[in-house]
Design a protein around this motif. Structure first.
Motif, PDB file in Angstrom:
ATOM      1  N   UNK A  45       0.816  -1.216   0.000  1.00 21.41           N
ATOM      2  CA  UNK A  45       0.000   0.000   0.000  1.00 21.41           C
ATOM      3  C   UNK A  45       0.843   1.255   0.000  1.00 21.41           C
ATOM      4  N   UNK A  46       2.012   1.192   0.662  1.00 15.73           N
ATOM      5  CA  UNK A  46       2.893   2.361   0.756  1.00 15.73           C
ATOM      6  C   UNK A  46       4.346   1.904   0.681  1.00 15.73           C
ATOM      7  N   UNK A  47       5.147   2.661  -0.051  1.00 18.78           N
ATOM      8  CA  UNK A  47       6.575   2.348  -0.180  1.00 18.78           C
ATOM      9  C   UNK A  47       7.287   2.648   1.119  1.00 18.78           C
ATOM     10  N   UNK A  48       8.291   1.911   1.510  1.00 17.83           N
ATOM     11  CA  UNK A  48       8.741   0.695   0.853  1.00 17.83           C
ATOM     12  C   UNK A  48       8.176  -0.578   1.474  1.00 17.83           C
ATOM     13  N   UNK A  49       7.548  -0.467   2.648  1.00 16.49           N
ATOM     14  CA  UNK A  49       7.307  -1.705   3.403  1.00 16.49           C
ATOM     15  C   UNK A  49       5.974  -1.782   4.144  1.00 16.49           C
ATOM     16  N   UNK A  50       4.908  -1.262   3.547  1.00 12.83           N
ATOM     17  CA  UNK A  50       3.595  -1.374   4.172  1.00 12.83           C
ATOM     18  C   UNK A  50       2.666  -2.120   3.226  1.00 12.83           C
ATOM     19  N   UNK A  51       2.257  -3.320   3.589  1.00 10.21           N
ATOM     20  CA  UNK A  51       2.657  -4.113   4.743  1.00 10.21           C
ATOM     21  C   UNK A  51       4.082  -4.659   4.570  1.00 10.21           C
ATOM     22  N   UNK A  52       4.674  -5.171   5.647  1.00  9.69           N
ATOM     23  CA  UNK A  52       6.070  -5.588   5.591  1.00  9.69           C
ATOM     24  C   UNK A  52       6.332  -6.837   4.742  1.00  9.69           C
ATOM     25  N   UNK A  53       5.298  -7.533   4.344  1.00  9.97           N
ATOM     26  CA  UNK A  53       5.405  -8.669   3.427  1.00  9.97           C
ATOM     27  C   UNK A  53       4.385  -8.453   2.329  1.00  9.97           C
ATOM     28  N   UNK A  54       4.844  -8.451   1.057  1.00 14.34           N
ATOM     29  CA  UNK A  54       3.911  -8.188  -0.036  1.00 14.34           C
ATOM     30  C   UNK A  54       4.370  -8.867  -1.321  1.00 14.34           C
ATOM     31  N   UNK A  55       3.441  -8.910  -2.272  1.00 13.70           N
ATOM     32  CA  UNK A  55       3.600  -9.701  -3.489  1.00 13.70           C
ATOM     33  C   UNK A  55       4.274  -8.924  -4.619  1.00 13.70           C
ATOM     34  N   UNK A  56       5.168  -9.634  -5.332  1.00 12.11           N
ATOM     35  CA  UNK A  56       5.897  -9.089  -6.479  1.00 12.11           C
ATOM     36  C   UNK A  56       5.721 -10.048  -7.646  1.00 12.11           C
ATOM     37  N   UNK A  57       5.633  -9.514  -8.855  1.00  9.92           N
ATOM     38  CA  UNK A  57       5.679 -10.324 -10.077  1.00  9.92           C
ATOM     39  C   UNK A  57       6.979 -10.016 -10.799  1.00  9.92           C
ATOM     40  N   UNK A  58       7.887 -10.990 -10.796  1.00  9.27           N
ATOM     41  CA  UNK A  58       9.096 -10.911 -11.620  1.00  9.27           C
ATOM     42  C   UNK A  58       8.749 -11.482 -12.987  1.00  9.27           C
ATOM     43  N   UNK A  59       9.419 -10.998 -14.016  1.00  9.91           N
ATOM     44  CA  UNK A  59       9.337 -11.679 -15.306  1.00  9.91           C
ATOM     45  C   UNK A  59      10.755 -11.834 -15.831  1.00  9.91           C
ATOM     46  N   UNK A  60      11.164 -13.085 -15.927  1.00 10.40           N
ATOM     47  CA  UNK A  60      12.495 -13.390 -16.423  1.00 10.40           C
ATOM     48  C   UNK A  60      12.400 -13.431 -17.938  1.00 10.40           C
ATOM     49  N   UNK A  61      13.137 -12.532 -18.582  1.00  8.49           N
ATOM     50  CA  UNK A  61      13.128 -12.408 -20.032  1.00  8.49           C
ATOM     51  C   UNK A  61      14.336 -13.151 -20.590  1.00  8.49           C
ATOM     52  N   UNK A  62      14.071 -14.085 -21.513  1.00  8.90           N
ATOM     53  CA  UNK A  62      15.161 -14.742 -22.224  1.00  8.90           C
ATOM     54  C   UNK A  62      15.023 -14.420 -23.699  1.00  8.90           C
ATOM     55  N   UNK A  63      16.116 -14.686 -24.429  1.00  2.28           N
ATOM     56  CA  UNK A  63      16.020 -14.598 -25.880  1.00  2.28           C
ATOM     57  C   UNK A  63      15.269 -15.830 -26.375  1.00  2.28           C
ATOM     58  N   UNK A  64      15.085 -15.932 -27.689  1.00  4.11           N
ATOM     59  CA  UNK A  64      14.272 -17.016 -28.251  1.00  4.11           C
ATOM     60  C   UNK A  64      14.828 -18.403 -27.930  1.00  4.11           C
ATOM     61  N   UNK A  65      16.143 -18.514 -27.803  1.00  5.52           N
ATOM     62  CA  UNK A  65      16.761 -19.823 -27.547  1.00  5.52           C
ATOM     63  C   UNK A  65      16.984 -20.085 -26.075  1.00  5.52           C
TER      64      UNK A  65
END
Length: 194
Positions: A45-65
């Protein structure tokens, strides 16, 4: 089902879709599902740590191979990281990937995004250390010659790294685990040692 319950159900479904490769991953997945089921606030809800545990979506980008990964030199974390961001309240984690891909790299999602490949739980480091990111790790591929623009407010820059030349000592502690899991689950030319 109200909107908040729908979002919680989406998040639970994303976590439950991940296959655990070992006991540690099974433990992390079980803990994440218990966190979702506890009724705790899941989104920052607020940077950096409210709430102190929260969800992130990483996206690992690779090349075609899948022989190279795109990492960003993150100013705050002071690490080379996969792009990604915090899941906003009311947002599906895959929508976070779509939004962050546009904001951070100037790209539209190039293909349908599948389920996350991995989950990690990490204490943050760097300038805003001290809270916990529960991260869903998605995988997407783009052509290496694709024109990219990074967000200079968040990143010093971005770079492609060969699969055997990843800066693991200065990255998310779970990046090597992600690459090992990617190799185990994807047929094809993902080679080298992590």
């Amino acid at each position: 089902m109200n909107a908040a319950d729908q979002v919680r159900a989406w998040i639970r479904e994303e976590i439950a879709s991940i296959h655990a490769d070992d006991a540690e991953e099974a433990r992390q997945l079980k803990a994440a599902l218990a966190w979702v089921d506890s009724g705790a606030e899941l989104c920052r809800r607020a940077k950096p740590d409210t709430p102190p545990e929260h969800l992130v979506s990483y996206f690992v980008v690779t090349d075609e191979t899948a022989q190279a990964l795109l990492l960003v030199d993150h100013k705050n974390a002071q690490l080379w990281l996969p792009p990604g961001g915090h899941v906003e309240p009311g947002e599906h984690p895959r929508e976070t990937v779509r939004r962050e891909l546009q904001e951070e790299l100037g790209l539209a999602l190039p293909h349908e995004l599948g389920s996350p490949l991995m989950l990690s739980r990490s204490e943050t480091v760097g300038l805003t250390a001290g809270h916990t990111d529960v991260s869903l790790w998605y995988w997407l591929r783009i052509p290496r010659q694709q024109a990219l623009r990074h967000d200079p407010k968040e990143f010093h820059g971005l770079s492609w790294f060969g699969i055997d030349a990843l800066p693991l000592a200065r990255s998310d502690p779970h990046l090597g685990r992600f690459v090992r899991k990617l190799r185990a689950t994807q047929p094809g030319p993902i080679k080298g040692r992590i």
